[in-house]
Design an enzyme around this catalytic site. Sequence first.
Site, PDB file in Angstrom:
ATOM      1  N   ASP A 184      67.842 -26.301  38.445  1.00  0.00           N
ATOM      2  CA  ASP A 184      67.796 -24.971  37.496  1.00  0.00           C
ATOM      3  C   ASP A 184      68.141 -24.817  35.851  1.00  0.00           C
ATOM      4  O   ASP A 184      69.516 -24.916  36.071  1.00  0.00           O
ATOM      5  CB  ASP A 184      68.627 -24.276  38.495  1.00  0.00           C
ATOM      6  CG  ASP A 184      68.460 -22.282  37.745  1.00  0.00           C
ATOM      7  OD1 ASP A 184      67.616 -22.163  36.648  1.00  0.00           O
ATOM      8  OD2 ASP A 184      68.877 -21.742  38.250  1.00  0.00           O
TER       9      ASP A 184
ATOM     10  N   ARG B 105      60.462 -23.703  36.896  1.00  0.00           N
ATOM     11  CA  ARG B 105      60.491 -24.686  37.453  1.00  0.00           C
ATOM     12  C   ARG B 105      59.433 -24.103  38.322  1.00  0.00           C
ATOM     13  O   ARG B 105      57.888 -25.201  38.405  1.00  0.00           O
ATOM     14  CB  ARG B 105      61.408 -25.341  38.755  1.00  0.00           C
ATOM     15  CG  ARG B 105      62.530 -25.085  38.119  1.00  0.00           C
ATOM     16  CD  ARG B 105      63.428 -25.555  38.966  1.00  0.00           C
ATOM     17  NE  ARG B 105      64.055 -23.952  39.094  1.00  0.00           N
ATOM     18  CZ  ARG B 105      65.145 -23.897  40.203  1.00  0.00           C
ATOM     19  NH1 ARG B 105      65.752 -24.756  41.103  1.00  0.00           N
ATOM     20  NH2 ARG B 105      65.179 -22.835  40.558  1.00  0.00           N
TER      21      ARG B 105
ATOM     22  N   CYS C 208      60.390 -21.010  43.152  1.00  0.00           N
ATOM     23  CA  CYS C 208      61.957 -21.285  42.769  1.00  0.00           C
ATOM     24  C   CYS C 208      62.154 -19.796  43.151  1.00  0.00           C
ATOM     25  O   CYS C 208      62.282 -18.962  43.180  1.00  0.00           O
ATOM     26  CB  CYS C 208      61.585 -21.800  41.851  1.00  0.00           C
ATOM     27  SG  CYS C 208      61.036 -20.854  39.650  1.00  0.00           S
TER      28      CYS C 208
END
Length: 152
Positions: free
Chosen positions: A122, A13, A7
């Site tokens: 996000d 994440r 990420c």
Amino acid sequence: MRILMVCLGNICRSPLAEGIMQAKALEYNLNIEVDSAGTSGWHEGEHPDRRATQTASKYGVNISAQRSRPLSTSDFDQFDRIYVMDHQNLADAQAMAQPHHHTKIRLILSTVYPNNTPAVPDPYHGGDEGFDNVFHMLEQACDQIAREISQR
Ligand code: 4NP
């Protein structure tokens, strides 16, 4: 098989994806290695965001020992599959990789939604519920990846 989760910051994440995939490896008895990295080095050396750690812990996954590291060009040699969270991660990772490695790089939700694949959003600037949402998306994706690998 070696799997890398990627990420932007490697604190929200991809640490969740790494922890969930490791749990799936145990559950499905898979012989895989899992790691994660960020397309940026902004949080290098940091543990995952507290909200990510707490969300994972709520579902029995411990990601507290992980540390952020930036994606490196050698990762494209070392890993067999590189799963990214969103389209910017995809563009950034592809820009770092040699053309013959581009097929290793996939949006992680393409395993669940092969057409018009959505991003894993996000959650960094949002609230706790964003982390819960991300956890469930990644859980679905990692389960699908584990099923596919276990059937090979
Ligand atoms: P991640 O989330 O890419 O899922 O780890 C982010 C973490 C940090 C920042 C952005 C996204 N940041 O801007 O510092």
